[in-house]
Design a protein around this motif. Structure first.
Motif, PDB file in Angstrom:
ATOM      1  N   ILE A 219     -27.445  -8.489 -16.699  1.00 10.21           N
ATOM      2  CA  ILE A 219     -26.082  -9.013 -16.580  1.00 10.21           C
ATOM      3  C   ILE A 219     -26.322  -7.313 -16.152  1.00 10.21           C
ATOM      4  N   ASP A 220     -24.511  -6.796 -15.823  1.00  8.37           N
ATOM      5  CA  ASP A 220     -24.549  -5.542 -16.292  1.00  8.37           C
ATOM      6  C   ASP A 220     -23.465  -5.571 -17.661  1.00  8.37           C
ATOM      7  N   GLN A 221     -23.536  -5.273 -18.572  1.00 13.92           N
ATOM      8  CA  GLN A 221     -22.487  -5.189 -19.511  1.00 13.92           C
ATOM      9  C   GLN A 221     -21.963  -3.832 -20.016  1.00 13.92           C
ATOM     10  N   ILE A 222     -20.765  -4.337 -20.340  1.00 12.26           N
ATOM     11  CA  ILE A 222     -19.736  -3.143 -20.672  1.00 12.26           C
ATOM     12  C   ILE A 222     -18.834  -3.689 -21.394  1.00 12.26           C
ATOM     13  N   ALA A 223     -18.260  -3.064 -22.695  1.00  9.20           N
ATOM     14  CA  ALA A 223     -17.712  -2.787 -23.675  1.00  9.20           C
ATOM     15  C   ALA A 223     -16.576  -2.014 -23.592  1.00  9.20           C
ATOM     16  N   TYR A 224     -15.344  -2.075 -24.255  1.00  3.62           N
ATOM     17  CA  TYR A 224     -14.347  -0.980 -23.936  1.00  3.62           C
ATOM     18  C   TYR A 224     -13.562  -1.420 -25.300  1.00  3.62           C
ATOM     19  N   THR A 225     -13.495  -0.239 -25.806  1.00  2.89           N
ATOM     20  CA  THR A 225     -13.132  -0.409 -27.718  1.00  2.89           C
ATOM     21  C   THR A 225     -10.972  -0.195 -26.735  1.00  2.89           C
ATOM     22  N   VAL A 226     -10.518  -0.730 -27.734  1.00  3.60           N
ATOM     23  CA  VAL A 226      -9.124  -1.564 -27.667  1.00  3.60           C
ATOM     24  C   VAL A 226      -8.573  -1.252 -28.190  1.00  3.60           C
ATOM     25  N   GLU A 227      -6.913  -0.978 -28.778  1.00  2.00           N
ATOM     26  CA  GLU A 227      -6.325  -1.982 -29.885  1.00  2.00           C
ATOM     27  C   GLU A 227      -5.581  -3.055 -29.489  1.00  2.00           C
ATOM     28  N   GLU A 228      -5.922  -3.762 -30.872  1.00  2.00           N
ATOM     29  CA  GLU A 228      -5.524  -5.112 -30.394  1.00  2.00           C
ATOM     30  C   GLU A 228      -4.054  -5.387 -29.437  1.00  2.00           C
ATOM     31  N   SER A 229      -3.839  -4.603 -29.696  1.00  2.00           N
ATOM     32  CA  SER A 229      -1.772  -5.232 -29.108  1.00  2.00           C
ATOM     33  C   SER A 229      -2.184  -4.298 -27.598  1.00  2.00           C
ATOM     34  N   ARG A 230      -3.191  -3.712 -27.167  1.00  2.00           N
ATOM     35  CA  ARG A 230      -3.804  -3.507 -26.091  1.00  2.00           C
ATOM     36  C   ARG A 230      -4.201  -4.508 -24.926  1.00  2.00           C
ATOM     37  N   LYS A 231      -5.346  -5.629 -25.889  1.00  2.00           N
ATOM     38  CA  LYS A 231      -5.407  -6.532 -25.326  1.00  2.00           C
ATOM     39  C   LYS A 231      -5.324  -6.585 -23.843  1.00  2.00           C
ATOM     40  N   GLY A 232      -4.152  -6.845 -24.460  1.00  2.00           N
ATOM     41  CA  GLY A 232      -3.959  -8.603 -22.618  1.00  2.00           C
ATOM     42  C   GLY A 232      -3.039  -7.137 -21.334  1.00  2.00           C
ATOM     43  N   PRO A 233      -2.771  -5.882 -21.850  1.00  2.00           N
ATOM     44  CA  PRO A 233      -2.577  -4.824 -20.368  1.00  2.00           C
ATOM     45  C   PRO A 233      -4.261  -4.209 -20.108  1.00  2.00           C
ATOM     46  N   LEU A 234      -4.888  -4.222 -20.994  1.00  2.00           N
ATOM     47  CA  LEU A 234      -6.463  -4.215 -20.419  1.00  2.00           C
ATOM     48  C   LEU A 234      -6.663  -4.761 -19.648  1.00  2.00           C
ATOM     49  N   LEU A 235      -6.223  -6.432 -20.017  1.00  2.00           N
ATOM     50  CA  LEU A 235      -7.171  -7.091 -19.180  1.00  2.00           C
ATOM     51  C   LEU A 235      -6.571  -7.698 -17.590  1.00  2.00           C
ATOM     52  N   ARG A 236      -5.385  -6.870 -17.875  1.00  2.00           N
ATOM     53  CA  ARG A 236      -4.666  -7.138 -16.838  1.00  2.00           C
ATOM     54  C   ARG A 236      -5.081  -6.465 -15.151  1.00  2.00           C
ATOM     55  N   TYR A 237      -4.720  -4.944 -16.417  1.00  2.00           N
ATOM     56  CA  TYR A 237      -5.281  -3.912 -14.966  1.00  2.00           C
ATOM     57  C   TYR A 237      -6.924  -3.867 -15.063  1.00  2.00           C
ATOM     58  N   LEU A 238      -7.921  -4.669 -15.850  1.00  2.00           N
ATOM     59  CA  LEU A 238      -8.794  -4.566 -15.087  1.00  2.00           C
ATOM     60  C   LEU A 238      -8.927  -5.593 -14.258  1.00  2.00           C
ATOM     61  N   ILE A 239      -8.309  -6.603 -14.164  1.00  2.00           N
ATOM     62  CA  ILE A 239      -8.274  -7.377 -12.925  1.00  2.00           C
ATOM     63  C   ILE A 239      -7.560  -7.423 -11.911  1.00  2.00           C
ATOM     64  N   LYS A 240      -6.961  -6.201 -12.180  1.00  2.00           N
ATOM     65  CA  LYS A 240      -5.785  -6.125 -10.598  1.00  2.00           C
ATOM     66  C   LYS A 240      -6.965  -4.617 -10.251  1.00  2.00           C
ATOM     67  N   LYS A 241      -7.029  -3.552 -10.246  1.00  2.00           N
ATOM     68  CA  LYS A 241      -7.918  -2.531 -10.485  1.00  2.00           C
ATOM     69  C   LYS A 241      -9.157  -2.643 -10.064  1.00  2.00           C
ATOM     70  N   ASP A 242     -10.020  -3.261  -9.772  1.00  2.00           N
ATOM     71  CA  ASP A 242     -10.855  -3.985  -9.600  1.00  2.00           C
ATOM     72  C   ASP A 242     -10.812  -5.117  -8.534  1.00  2.00           C
ATOM     73  N   ASN A 243     -10.076  -5.915  -8.936  1.00  2.00           N
ATOM     74  CA  ASN A 243      -9.028  -6.938  -7.759  1.00  2.00           C
ATOM     75  C   ASN A 243     -10.582  -8.295  -7.921  1.00  2.00           C
ATOM     76  N   LEU A 244     -10.763  -8.135  -9.643  1.00  2.00           N
ATOM     77  CA  LEU A 244     -11.701  -9.578  -9.988  1.00  2.00           C
ATOM     78  C   LEU A 244     -11.088 -11.211  -9.451  1.00  2.00           C
ATOM     79  N   LYS A 245     -12.285 -11.605  -9.020  1.00  2.00           N
ATOM     80  CA  LYS A 245     -12.177 -13.266  -9.273  1.00  2.00           C
ATOM     81  C   LYS A 245     -12.560 -14.219  -9.920  1.00  2.00           C
TER      82      LYS A 245
END
Ligand code: AMP
Length: 380
Positions: A219-245
């Motif tokens: 498993i390729d593991q990666i962690a992103y440090t993020v402020e609590e309030s920025r978790k939502g945008p980060l989730l959407r950013y990652l899904i959109k940027k890499d077109n995750l399915k």
């Protein structure tokens, strides 16, 4: 090593080839020949190890003709903790039963849905997969008898005990015939599982499948440090940027699961939440649609994590970290299953940093940490 040397019939071998099962998994290699000889087995193996086929194949292989079957007297009883697992196990039985020369009727019964169709469907069933509570209800109304079974399987026995089924299980055991084959599977060997082993199993072959180190390595593991309030945008950013399915997102509460899924939907990403507060029907429907790729993101809590059996799950995101390192491995483990590599992403707030260090220490693996502060999340 192929399946041919394990002693299975040509019918089953043909079905294995059709299902693209080319080589037996370790638990199958060890359990199949023993079960074929009608011996009792204690299998310590987690979901994902191939434990289901390790008992389904030899049980079908050994099944006596169903022509003499007394009506409503099942021959094989598989006890499972959840509806999800009941349906998965039934699927595996049905897949391989189709290959047999004689028709074998299987049925899965569980609570949370109307009992009447289950009562009516019991005619001619030889293999019954059941959660304990519903089995007792059906037995008490004479819809089914388990007094003449040949084989008893307890699948995920530890989970059944954790969910508080001990009393129901004891009541069921009292209804079984003395002479039968017993197969007990559990992810862990707790004191309670030992007790059941002592009570039910007759000189069992003990098969322990160690969690492979390379499960984690896959498993390729990666962690992103993020402020609590920025978790939502980060989730959407990652899904959109890499077109995750086919993304499985973990949160720590049902409330959070709903709110994360709603936010994703509002931002044009098809997401559904599933957790213990949803109805059984909604849970299995969400799971089915997620498995078949009709839902892009499934947001869930640890409660459902164990029953989710998906051969290839490319992305798991820990939106919130689990409390125990064990649960962390459990969650991400499903991305490296069935020899498919996956990616596990964790969101780490400043408050999580210490806890995440402990998880890494327990896992004996350091995870790459990336600061998300510089990401351009505008519009996410
Ligand atoms: P289980 O641990 O029984 O939930 O199985 C995990 C997954 O592995 C399921 O999706 C099975 O279809 C798959 N599987 C089990 N045994 C084999 C095998 N020998 N070859 C390929 N896939 C398998």
């Amino acid at each position: 090593m192929s399946f041919t040397s394990l002693g299975l019939s040509p019918f089953i071998l043909k079905a294995l080839a059709l299902e693209n099962y080319s080589q037996p998994y370790p638990i199958q290699k060890e359990a199949i020949p023993v079960i074929l000889k009608n011996k009792d087995v204690l299998g310590i193996a987690k979901t994902g190890s191939g434990k289901t086929a390790s008992y389904v194949l030899p049980i079908l292989n050994n099944l006596k003709s169903t022509k003499t079957l007394k009506n409503r007297h099942v021959k094989v009883l598989v006890l499972v903790p959840t509806r999800e697992l009941a349906m998965q196990v039934e699927d595996v039985f049905n897949t391989f039963a189709l290959a047999l020369p004689e028709r074998v009727k299987t049925m899965a019964i569980f609570g949370g849905v109307s009992i009447n169709p289950q009562m009516m469907g019991m005619n001619g069933v030889s293999i019954l997969i059941a959660t304990p509570g519903r089995l007792i209800e059906l037995e008490e109304s004479n819809a089914v008898s388990i007094s003449e079974i040949d084989t008893l399987v307890l699948d995920e026995a530890d989970k059944m005990l954790n969910l508080g089924f001990k009393e129901e299980m004891d009541r069921i055991f009292a209804l079984l015939p003395k002479k039968r084959q017993n197969l007990l599977f559990s992810a862990t060997l707790s004191k309670e599982v030992e007790n059941i082993k002592e009570l039910l199993l007759n000189n069992p072959e003990v098969i322990k499948i160690e969690e492979r180190e390379d499960d984690i390595e896959l498993i390729d593991q990666i962690a992103y440090t993020v402020e609590e309030s920025r978790k939502g945008p980060l989730l959407r950013y990652l899904i959109k940027k890499d077109n995750l399915k086919q993304v499985l997102v973990f949160v720590s509460s049902a409330f959070k699961a709903d709110s994360v899924a709603n936010k994703l939907c509002r931002n044009g990403i098809h997401a559904v939440s599933t957790h213990g507060k949803k109805s059984m029907n909604s849970r299995s429907e969400s799971l089915r649609r997620f498995k078949t790729g009709k839902i892009r993101v499934l947001v869930t809590t640890d409660l459902l994590a164990r029953g989710i059996d998906i051969e290839f799950l490319p992305y798991v995101i820990n939106y919130e970290l689990p409390r125990s390192p064990k649960d962390y491995v459990h969650r991400i483990g499903r991305t490296g299953r069935a020899e498919s590599p996956g990616e596990a992403i964790s969101f780490i707030t400043p408050e999580d940093e210490h806890h995440f260090k402990i998880i890494q220490k327990k896992m004996k693996k350091e995870v790459r940490v990336v600061d998300s502060a510089d990401f351009d999340m505008q519009g996410c």
